[in-house]
Structures are given as C-alpha cells and as structure tokens.
Design a protein around this motif. Structure first.
Motif, PDB file in Angstrom:
ATOM      1  N   TRP A  33       0.485  -1.436   0.193  1.00 29.76           N
ATOM      2  CA  TRP A  33       0.196   0.192   0.101  1.00 29.76           C
ATOM      3  C   TRP A  33       0.971   1.712  -0.141  1.00 29.76           C
ATOM      4  O   TRP A  33       0.838   2.029  -0.956  1.00 29.76           O
ATOM      5  CB  TRP A  33      -0.975  -0.089   0.971  1.00 29.76           C
ATOM      6  CG  TRP A  33      -1.753  -1.325   1.626  1.00 29.76           C
ATOM      7  CD1 TRP A  33      -2.372  -1.868   2.715  1.00 29.76           C
ATOM      8  CD2 TRP A  33      -2.298  -1.771   0.599  1.00 29.76           C
ATOM      9  NE1 TRP A  33      -3.388  -2.705   2.900  1.00 29.76           N
ATOM     10  CE2 TRP A  33      -2.906  -3.508   1.420  1.00 29.76           C
ATOM     11  CE3 TRP A  33      -2.324  -2.247  -0.536  1.00 29.76           C
ATOM     12  CZ2 TRP A  33      -3.852  -4.435   1.108  1.00 29.76           C
ATOM     13  CZ3 TRP A  33      -2.440  -3.736  -1.089  1.00 29.76           C
ATOM     14  CH2 TRP A  33      -3.614  -5.029  -0.287  1.00 29.76           C
ATOM     15  N   ASP A  34       1.989   0.972   1.115  1.00 27.28           N
ATOM     16  CA  ASP A  34       2.391   2.469   1.487  1.00 27.28           C
ATOM     17  C   ASP A  34       3.309   2.707  -0.551  1.00 27.28           C
ATOM     18  O   ASP A  34       4.115   3.686  -0.451  1.00 27.28           O
ATOM     19  CB  ASP A  34       4.298   2.584   1.985  1.00 27.28           C
ATOM     20  CG  ASP A  34       3.246   2.547   3.220  1.00 27.28           C
ATOM     21  OD1 ASP A  34       2.878   2.836   3.335  1.00 27.28           O
ATOM     22  OD2 ASP A  34       3.825   1.514   4.337  1.00 27.28           O
ATOM     23  N   TYR A  93      -8.981  -1.152   9.715  1.00 28.93           N
ATOM     24  CA  TYR A  93      -9.252   0.137   9.597  1.00 28.93           C
ATOM     25  C   TYR A  93     -10.700   0.215   9.651  1.00 28.93           C
ATOM     26  O   TYR A  93     -11.551  -0.383   9.115  1.00 28.93           O
ATOM     27  CB  TYR A  93      -8.999   0.302   7.778  1.00 28.93           C
ATOM     28  CG  TYR A  93      -7.272   0.435   7.591  1.00 28.93           C
ATOM     29  CD1 TYR A  93      -6.561   1.596   8.459  1.00 28.93           C
ATOM     30  CD2 TYR A  93      -6.612  -0.309   7.345  1.00 28.93           C
ATOM     31  CE1 TYR A  93      -5.251   1.669   8.049  1.00 28.93           C
ATOM     32  CE2 TYR A  93      -5.040  -0.566   7.303  1.00 28.93           C
ATOM     33  CZ  TYR A  93      -4.375   0.384   7.681  1.00 28.93           C
ATOM     34  OH  TYR A  93      -3.227   0.777   7.666  1.00 28.93           O
ATOM     35  N   PRO A 134     -10.864   3.190   1.250  1.00 29.47           N
ATOM     36  CA  PRO A 134     -11.232   4.225   0.401  1.00 29.47           C
ATOM     37  C   PRO A 134     -12.403   3.581  -0.354  1.00 29.47           C
ATOM     38  O   PRO A 134     -11.894   2.796  -0.689  1.00 29.47           O
ATOM     39  CB  PRO A 134      -9.716   3.934  -0.110  1.00 29.47           C
ATOM     40  CG  PRO A 134      -8.660   4.135   0.520  1.00 29.47           C
ATOM     41  CD  PRO A 134      -9.385   2.964   1.438  1.00 29.47           C
ATOM     42  N   PRO A 142      -6.039   8.083  -2.550  1.00 29.48           N
ATOM     43  CA  PRO A 142      -5.122   8.142  -1.088  1.00 29.48           C
ATOM     44  C   PRO A 142      -5.246   5.954  -0.482  1.00 29.48           C
ATOM     45  O   PRO A 142      -5.842   5.188  -1.046  1.00 29.48           O
ATOM     46  CB  PRO A 142      -6.482   8.437   0.108  1.00 29.48           C
ATOM     47  CG  PRO A 142      -8.091   8.457  -0.435  1.00 29.48           C
ATOM     48  CD  PRO A 142      -7.457   8.284  -2.236  1.00 29.48           C
ATOM     49  N   ALA A 143      -4.295   6.498   0.503  1.00 33.41           N
ATOM     50  CA  ALA A 143      -4.052   4.206   1.140  1.00 33.41           C
ATOM     51  C   ALA A 143      -5.222   4.332   1.895  1.00 33.41           C
ATOM     52  O   ALA A 143      -5.452   5.273   3.057  1.00 33.41           O
ATOM     53  CB  ALA A 143      -2.743   4.504   1.317  1.00 33.41           C
ATOM     54  N   ALA A 176      -4.812   7.165   5.328  1.00 30.37           N
ATOM     55  CA  ALA A 176      -4.941   8.492   5.200  1.00 30.37           C
ATOM     56  C   ALA A 176      -5.595   9.142   5.634  1.00 30.37           C
ATOM     57  O   ALA A 176      -7.120   9.075   5.744  1.00 30.37           O
ATOM     58  CB  ALA A 176      -5.117   8.698   3.763  1.00 30.37           C
ATOM     59  N   SER A 177      -5.510  11.305   6.409  1.00 23.96           N
ATOM     60  CA  SER A 177      -6.569  11.317   6.617  1.00 23.96           C
ATOM     61  C   SER A 177      -7.585  12.128   5.635  1.00 23.96           C
ATOM     62  O   SER A 177      -8.461  12.435   6.046  1.00 23.96           O
ATOM     63  CB  SER A 177      -5.344  13.170   7.072  1.00 23.96           C
ATOM     64  OG  SER A 177      -4.257  12.939   5.693  1.00 23.96           O
ATOM     65  N   LEU A 193      -9.857  10.586   3.062  1.00 22.63           N
ATOM     66  CA  LEU A 193     -10.655   9.506   1.917  1.00 22.63           C
ATOM     67  C   LEU A 193     -11.291   9.768   1.274  1.00 22.63           C
ATOM     68  O   LEU A 193     -11.863   8.781   0.576  1.00 22.63           O
ATOM     69  CB  LEU A 193     -10.746   8.409   2.659  1.00 22.63           C
ATOM     70  CG  LEU A 193      -9.992   7.455   3.393  1.00 22.63           C
ATOM     71  CD1 LEU A 193     -10.784   6.416   4.571  1.00 22.63           C
ATOM     72  CD2 LEU A 193      -8.358   7.290   2.878  1.00 22.63           C
TER      73      LEU A 193
END
Length: 372
Positions: free
Chosen positions: A49-50, A85, A89, A133-134, A137-138, A140
């Motif tokens: 993901w990164d 999570y 996303p 975004p992964a 992430a702040s 989405l």
C-alpha cells in the motif's frame, strides 16, 4: 522469531528452488512460527500500500506470476490487514469484496513453499504511482452509498449485451449504454460547473492481460479518450492507469470490460469461420482482428460522445475544456515521463476486416430506435 528470520534469509533474498526448499523446510519444522509468518505477510501487504498498490493490483500480479494457492493466501492476508481500518477508500471496499474467500492449506512443507513464493513476489513489488489514498490516510473522500441510477442502468444494459445470443440485440444494448454514458458525463460536468460538485480528477487501474495486450491497451485508450479520460499503459506490470473524473472512470471500466468480452466473442466466431475455410494462422488473425476492433471503436465511440455533447450547444464547450485541462494536468503530474509505444501493424487482412466489422456491429445499435 528465529525460524522465520532464518527461512527468510535462506529463501527470500536468494533465487532458485534450492533456496526455496531450504526456507520451506525450516518453516515446516517450526509449527510455532505460523503466527509470526502471517504477521510478516501482513507487513509485506502494508508495504505494498505504501508503494502505491491496491488490493486488485497485487492480486493481479500474484495471479499472473504464481498460482491459485498463493492468491488465496494473499486474500486472507489482505483481509486481515485491512480489518484494522474503520473505513477504506471508496474503490478498495469493492476490491476486497471480490477477493476469493476459500482458504488453502496443505502439508506443512507445501504450504510453507507457497507462502515463501508469495512473499518473494510481494517483496519485489516496485513503487508505482498512487491511484488514490491508502487506508489510514487523513483524507479518504466521502463515503460511497451505492452507485448512481444511471450507472446501474448502464451496467444492466451491458450485462444483457454480453449475455444475448443475438448480435443485433447486443448492438442495440451496447449503443444505448454508450449514449447513456455520454449523457451521464455531461450531467456531471454541468453539475460541477454550477457549484454542486467541487470534485477533482482521480485515477483507477485496469488490468491489461496477455495475450494480445497491445490491442487490449489500445481498446482501453480508445474508451478512455471517448469518455474524457487519459490512459497510461504499464506493459511490464500488466495494467493501465486511467485518469479522469469519477463518473467517467466508472463508465470507462464498465464499457471497456463489456467491449472486450463482446470483441473476444466476435473474434472467436470469426476465427471459427476462417478455420472452416481452411485458414490456420490463428495468432496473426486474432492480433489483426483486435487491433482493427480497437481502432475502429475508438472513432465510433468518440463520434457518439461528441454527437450527444452537440445537443447541449455552446454552453458545454468551456465546461468540457476546463475539465480536460484538469485531467491532463493530473495525468502529467502522475506520469511526467511517459513514452510512446510502437505498435506492430496488423498483418492479416481478413482479421483486420472482420475486426472492423465487429466494431461497427458493437456500435451501430443506436440506429435501432431505442427510447432514450
């Protein structure tokens, strides 16, 4: 854990079956290492993901390079990792739902071998351009609550076109879907211009699989261009990244998938007719067919879209121009060093002729008088 470290040192950084067998033997002899082995796998997934990868991208690579057991192991790792999570996303949730659910287990040595083969692939994944975004992430984006009714109707039309055994019905259904896509794009553009949208271009990745991947990439590019998107093909990794506004991206995914299914069916039927006449040059016929099919459809799709847009008059032109600039800017920011690919020309006249005819049939249905 020491057993996992030793197995990784033996198998992940040294090529060859002997190294793989050594690592698998170490893991098979250490049943208490299973939890740590799974934890390391989730770390490899998180690292993907990164590096810009999404679940469907990783599954596609593993399925291409390995076998179904590794795909099932990967699916479990992805689910476990993403369960951390609260929200994913928008595109990720659908990709997770499509993962295989069947687990795979075998004897300890075979299972350890499969896991190490999978981890070798995950470890070697290069960094790619993020298509959104992964998890974590702040920003989405807003939660997605189903798809618009227009897209649901388009999906239904294309599903019927793929399923019917009557070419004229398939033509009509596909053409109606094309017109709905163009109108949906116009509606989105005008809505955004009036201040109710505020969106910016996004991106998605679509697999472009062998064989005949060049022709398939050309078809995707044609569909993307007709729907105000840009497509950039990564031949080595087997996908194209499509850049555009969200509604257009969804339309491109739907239409490209359907046209590829219909084109493959038409190619198979045309090839059978060629064989019945004594032809045997299957590979050149298929390549020529798909190249002609993609090229011709590109012209016809663009013609349909521009025809729909012309109905809205001059007010639409500046709106589309603004969105085109935004899409181009996002594409150039993501891919500042794209290069052109030389396409090997079609060498089979019959394949080329039949491919163009199939493209005309896939498009011509708008003349069948379907109600708008």
């Amino acid at each position: 854990m020491e057993a996992v470290d030793r197995a990784f040192a033996a198998a992940l950084y040294i090529e060859g079956d002997a190294a793989l067998d050594t690592g698998a033997s170490l893991l098979a002899a250490a049943p208490d290492a299973d939890a740590e082995l799974a934890l390391r796998g989730r770390e490899f997934v998180r690292r993907a993901w990164d590096r810009g990868w999404q679940p469907a991208d990783v599954v596609r690579i593993v399925r291409r390079d390995l076998d179904e057991p590794q795909v099932r192991i990967l699916a479990g790792l992805i689910r476990d990792e993403l369960s951390r999570y609260e929200r994913l996303p928008a595109r990720w949730q659908g990709q997770v739902e499509e993962l295989p659910r069947e687990t795979w287990r075998s004897d300890r040595f075979s299972y350890a071998t499969a896991v190490l083969e999978l981890y070798r692939v995950l470890l070697a994944l290069p960094a790619i351009e993020p298509a959104g975004p992964a998890p974590g992430a702040s920003v989405l984006g807003p939660p997605v609550h189903g798809e618009p009714k227009t897209l649901a109707r388009i999906r239904a039309l294309l599903a019927k076109a793929e399923a019917t055994g009557f070419p004229e019905e398939a033509e009509a259904l596909t053409a109606k879907a094309q017109e709905l896509m163009a109108r949906h794009s116009v509606d989105d553009a005008l809505l955004a211009e009036r201040g109710a949208g505020g969106e910016v271009p996004g991106a998605c990745r679509i697999g472009v699989d062998a064989p005949y991947e060049t022709a398939k990439a050309i078809l995707l590019d044609a569909v993307a261009s007709a729907n105000h998107c840009r497509a950039v093909w990564n031949a080595e990794l087997g996908f194209s990244t499509v850049v555009g506004f969200e509604g257009d991206l969804e339309a491109v995914e739907l239409l490209h998938t359907s046209l590829l299914v219909q084109g493959t069916a038409a190619m198979t039927a045309a090839e059978a007719a060629q064989r019945a006449g004594g032809r045997k040059r299957t590979k050149t016929f298929r390549q020529s067919f798909l190249l002609a099919y993609a090229g011709r459809l590109g012209d016809l799709l663009a013609e349909t879209a521009r025809g729909v847009e012309a109905e809205f008059g001059g007010e639409l032109l500046p709106v589309l121009a603004t969105r085109a600039v935004a899409v181009a800017g996002r594409a150039e920011a993501m891919f500042p060093r794209t290069v052109s690919t030389r396409v090997r020309g079609a060498s089979d006249e019959s394949g080329w002729r039949d491919g163009r005819a199939a493209a005309d049939r896939a498009h011509r249905g708008r003349m069948h008088g379907l109600d708008r």
